[in-house]
Design a protein around this motif. Sequence first.
Motif, PDB file in Angstrom:
ATOM      1  N   ASN A  53      10.317  -4.671   9.993  1.00 28.58           N
ATOM      2  CA  ASN A  53       9.730  -3.599  11.042  1.00 28.58           C
ATOM      3  C   ASN A  53      10.543  -2.406  10.792  1.00 28.58           C
ATOM      4  OD1 ASN A  53       8.283  -5.614  11.831  1.00 28.58           O
ATOM      5  ND2 ASN A  53       9.490  -6.195  13.746  1.00 28.58           N
ATOM      6  N   TYR A  54      12.032  -2.191  10.491  1.00 22.00           N
ATOM      7  CA  TYR A  54      12.597  -1.198  10.513  1.00 22.00           C
ATOM      8  C   TYR A  54      12.522  -0.503   9.173  1.00 22.00           C
ATOM      9  CZ  TYR A  54      16.739   1.604   8.784  1.00 22.00           C
ATOM     10  OH  TYR A  54      17.589   2.502   8.465  1.00 22.00           O
ATOM     11  N   SER A  55      12.062  -1.286   8.132  1.00 25.94           N
ATOM     12  CA  SER A  55      11.644  -0.727   6.772  1.00 25.94           C
ATOM     13  C   SER A  55      10.369   0.215   6.860  1.00 25.94           C
ATOM     14  CB  SER A  55      11.765  -1.547   5.823  1.00 25.94           C
ATOM     15  OG  SER A  55      10.558  -2.430   6.108  1.00 25.94           O
ATOM     16  N   GLN A  56       9.546  -0.211   8.095  1.00 29.17           N
ATOM     17  CA  GLN A  56       8.072   0.348   8.162  1.00 29.17           C
ATOM     18  C   GLN A  56       8.476   1.473   8.976  1.00 29.17           C
ATOM     19  OE1 GLN A  56       5.680  -2.850  10.058  1.00 29.17           O
ATOM     20  NE2 GLN A  56       4.377  -2.740   8.272  1.00 29.17           N
ATOM     21  N   HIS A  57       9.407   1.553   9.741  1.00 28.93           N
ATOM     22  CA  HIS A  57       9.644   2.914  10.735  1.00 28.93           C
ATOM     23  C   HIS A  57      10.691   3.648   9.840  1.00 28.93           C
ATOM     24  CE1 HIS A  57       7.069   1.099  13.796  1.00 28.93           C
ATOM     25  NE2 HIS A  57       7.479   0.106  13.714  1.00 28.93           N
ATOM     26  N   CYS A  58      11.495   3.298   9.400  1.00 32.27           N
ATOM     27  CA  CYS A  58      12.651   3.924   9.089  1.00 32.27           C
ATOM     28  C   CYS A  58      12.933   4.193   7.566  1.00 32.27           C
ATOM     29  CB  CYS A  58      13.940   3.188   9.513  1.00 32.27           C
ATOM     30  SG  CYS A  58      13.999   3.342  11.167  1.00 32.27           S
ATOM     31  N   GLY A  59      12.019   3.664   6.748  1.00 34.77           N
ATOM     32  CA  GLY A  59      12.553   3.670   5.243  1.00 34.77           C
ATOM     33  C   GLY A  59      13.281   2.622   4.412  1.00 34.77           C
TER      34      GLY A  59
ATOM     35  N   ALA B  17      16.633  -1.546  -6.380  1.00 38.70           N
ATOM     36  CA  ALA B  17      17.001  -2.521  -5.576  1.00 38.70           C
ATOM     37  C   ALA B  17      16.284  -2.340  -4.196  1.00 38.70           C
ATOM     38  CB  ALA B  17      18.404  -2.659  -5.092  1.00 38.70           C
ATOM     39  N   ASN B  18      16.161  -1.190  -3.493  1.00 42.45           N
ATOM     40  CA  ASN B  18      15.402  -1.063  -2.365  1.00 42.45           C
ATOM     41  C   ASN B  18      13.872  -1.410  -2.663  1.00 42.45           C
ATOM     42  OD1 ASN B  18      16.651   0.119   0.371  1.00 42.45           O
ATOM     43  ND2 ASN B  18      17.839   1.371  -1.448  1.00 42.45           N
ATOM     44  N   ARG B  19      13.362  -0.789  -3.688  1.00 38.09           N
ATOM     45  CA  ARG B  19      12.061  -1.390  -4.167  1.00 38.09           C
ATOM     46  C   ARG B  19      11.751  -2.796  -3.934  1.00 38.09           C
ATOM     47  NH1 ARG B  19       9.247  -2.776  -8.458  1.00 38.09           N
ATOM     48  NH2 ARG B  19      11.000  -2.632  -9.728  1.00 38.09           N
ATOM     49  N   LEU B  20      12.490  -3.348  -4.759  1.00 43.68           N
ATOM     50  CA  LEU B  20      12.278  -4.883  -4.829  1.00 43.68           C
ATOM     51  C   LEU B  20      12.393  -5.397  -3.464  1.00 43.68           C
ATOM     52  CD1 LEU B  20      13.760  -5.341  -8.101  1.00 43.68           C
ATOM     53  CD2 LEU B  20      11.458  -5.563  -7.775  1.00 43.68           C
ATOM     54  N   LEU B  21      13.420  -5.105  -2.636  1.00 46.10           N
ATOM     55  CA  LEU B  21      13.741  -5.609  -1.320  1.00 46.10           C
ATOM     56  C   LEU B  21      12.568  -5.192  -0.329  1.00 46.10           C
ATOM     57  CD1 LEU B  21      15.339  -6.835   0.788  1.00 46.10           C
ATOM     58  CD2 LEU B  21      16.708  -4.890   1.176  1.00 46.10           C
ATOM     59  N   LEU B  22      12.022  -4.086  -0.514  1.00 46.62           N
ATOM     60  CA  LEU B  22      10.820  -3.637   0.617  1.00 46.62           C
ATOM     61  C   LEU B  22       9.780  -4.887   0.103  1.00 46.62           C
ATOM     62  CD1 LEU B  22      11.018   0.160   0.296  1.00 46.62           C
ATOM     63  CD2 LEU B  22      11.472  -1.652   2.323  1.00 46.62           C
ATOM     64  N   ASN B  23       9.565  -5.049  -1.317  1.00 45.30           N
ATOM     65  CA  ASN B  23       8.503  -5.908  -1.546  1.00 45.30           C
ATOM     66  C   ASN B  23       8.648  -7.207  -1.193  1.00 45.30           C
ATOM     67  OD1 ASN B  23       7.169  -3.950  -3.259  1.00 45.30           O
ATOM     68  ND2 ASN B  23       7.948  -4.590  -5.233  1.00 45.30           N
ATOM     69  N   PHE B  24      10.011  -7.562  -1.186  1.00 50.60           N
ATOM     70  CA  PHE B  24      10.290  -9.004  -0.786  1.00 50.60           C
ATOM     71  C   PHE B  24      10.037  -9.186   0.743  1.00 50.60           C
ATOM     72  CE2 PHE B  24      13.581 -12.083   0.761  1.00 50.60           C
ATOM     73  CZ  PHE B  24      12.872 -13.208   0.248  1.00 50.60           C
ATOM     74  N   LEU B  25      10.390  -8.209   1.538  1.00 51.84           N
ATOM     75  CA  LEU B  25      10.374  -8.250   2.919  1.00 51.84           C
ATOM     76  C   LEU B  25       8.958  -8.223   3.326  1.00 51.84           C
ATOM     77  CD1 LEU B  25      13.028  -5.425   3.993  1.00 51.84           C
ATOM     78  CD2 LEU B  25      13.225  -8.010   4.387  1.00 51.84           C
ATOM     79  N   SER B  26       8.027  -7.268   2.606  1.00 50.69           N
ATOM     80  CA  SER B  26       6.625  -7.329   3.028  1.00 50.69           C
ATOM     81  C   SER B  26       6.044  -8.706   2.678  1.00 50.69           C
ATOM     82  CB  SER B  26       6.079  -6.250   2.390  1.00 50.69           C
ATOM     83  OG  SER B  26       4.554  -6.082   2.332  1.00 50.69           O
ATOM     84  N   ILE B  27       6.183  -9.531   1.734  1.00 51.74           N
ATOM     85  CA  ILE B  27       5.032 -10.428   1.293  1.00 51.74           C
ATOM     86  C   ILE B  27       5.656 -11.704   2.003  1.00 51.74           C
ATOM     87  CG2 ILE B  27       6.802 -11.179  -0.897  1.00 51.74           C
ATOM     88  CD1 ILE B  27       3.047 -11.264  -0.508  1.00 51.74           C
ATOM     89  N   SER B  28       7.193 -11.781   2.392  1.00 54.07           N
ATOM     90  CA  SER B  28       7.804 -12.815   3.003  1.00 54.07           C
ATOM     91  C   SER B  28       7.171 -12.871   4.586  1.00 54.07           C
ATOM     92  CB  SER B  28       9.385 -12.916   3.080  1.00 54.07           C
ATOM     93  OG  SER B  28       9.703 -11.926   3.690  1.00 54.07           O
ATOM     94  N   ARG B  29       6.936 -11.681   5.009  1.00 53.66           N
ATOM     95  CA  ARG B  29       6.440 -11.598   6.426  1.00 53.66           C
ATOM     96  C   ARG B  29       4.797 -11.695   6.399  1.00 53.66           C
ATOM     97  NH1 ARG B  29       8.317  -8.560  10.838  1.00 53.66           N
ATOM     98  NH2 ARG B  29       6.511  -9.299  12.550  1.00 53.66           N
ATOM     99  N   THR B  30       4.211 -11.330   5.442  1.00 53.26           N
ATOM    100  CA  THR B  30       2.926 -11.619   5.355  1.00 53.26           C
ATOM    101  C   THR B  30       2.598 -13.045   5.154  1.00 53.26           C
ATOM    102  OG1 THR B  30       2.334  -9.510   4.279  1.00 53.26           O
ATOM    103  CG2 THR B  30       0.758 -11.214   3.869  1.00 53.26           C
TER     104      THR B  30
END
Length: 293
Positions: free
Chosen positions: A143-149, A85-98
């Motif tokens: 941004n949180y995920s980039q700095h804090c995981g 779930a975290n892997r997929l959420l990180l992917n989603f956060l990244s591509i949506s912000r991109t």
Amino acid sequence: MIRKLAFMKSTGVKEKGITVYREISSKEFNIGMEFNKEVGRYLRYMELYRMVEENFKDLANEIDSKNTAFRSGQEVDPDEFFLQANRLLLNFLSISRTFIDHSSRKIKKDYGADSKQDKRFGEALSNKYDNSFAYRFFYKLRNYSQHCGMPFGIVSERFVKNKFNQELPKIEILFDRDSLLNQYDSWSVVKQDLLAKPKTFSINEYIIEYMVCIKEINTTLLEIIGDELFKKIDDFSKWYAEVRNQHKDNGTPLITEYKNLEESQKGHTSNLVEFKIDKIKDIMKVYGIKASK
């Protein structure tokens, strides 16, 4: 450079036959190139949005499938669920912000900073940030995920009542409010939003709202690029109908290019310029317009 109008037809399973008719005028060439340019611009804008949709589906399917399995009595490994779930959420956060950032930069480049198109898109982004907690939260969560995981914090197994007042088992991954606040100090206005939330809260409601915001931003993007796109489609479609009628050929028009007159007379083509005709129907469907036959 000599350019000629030609038509291409399929003559077999894999073979294609090309019939060359006449030299093409610079006006005709420009109509075709402007059409290809605008369709190409549309495709580049839409590629990222399609990636956002696919990543959202992957995340939603992971959460739904694990919850369905859990309710049916199947064993669900909470650690594996947490990881995926975290892997997929990180992917989603990244591509949506991109998608958001790239679209904003592309509009500035294509139409100019402070152009009416740039201002309209900027207003759409500001409106979502000002009026949707979900949009603000996930925008900052990237941004949180980039700095804090990993953003998710807690796996919860509990019973919930459905609309028939039946208690059903449920497994979900929750955000830990205090962990989010303690590990990151650049939440800005989202900090007050988080302080108003319970100590743990679910992704479900907010991820759907965030995806709705992204979809509405994409709708604004489609409207911005639509005027020029449909003008070029209209110009090309009129020319396309004229040359098909003129040469009584129902194949696909293209341009053959030759380096010089000698190469042209010998039929030694240096390049073929194809038109993105096959994309028109898809574009019409996205815009909700019935394409003419």
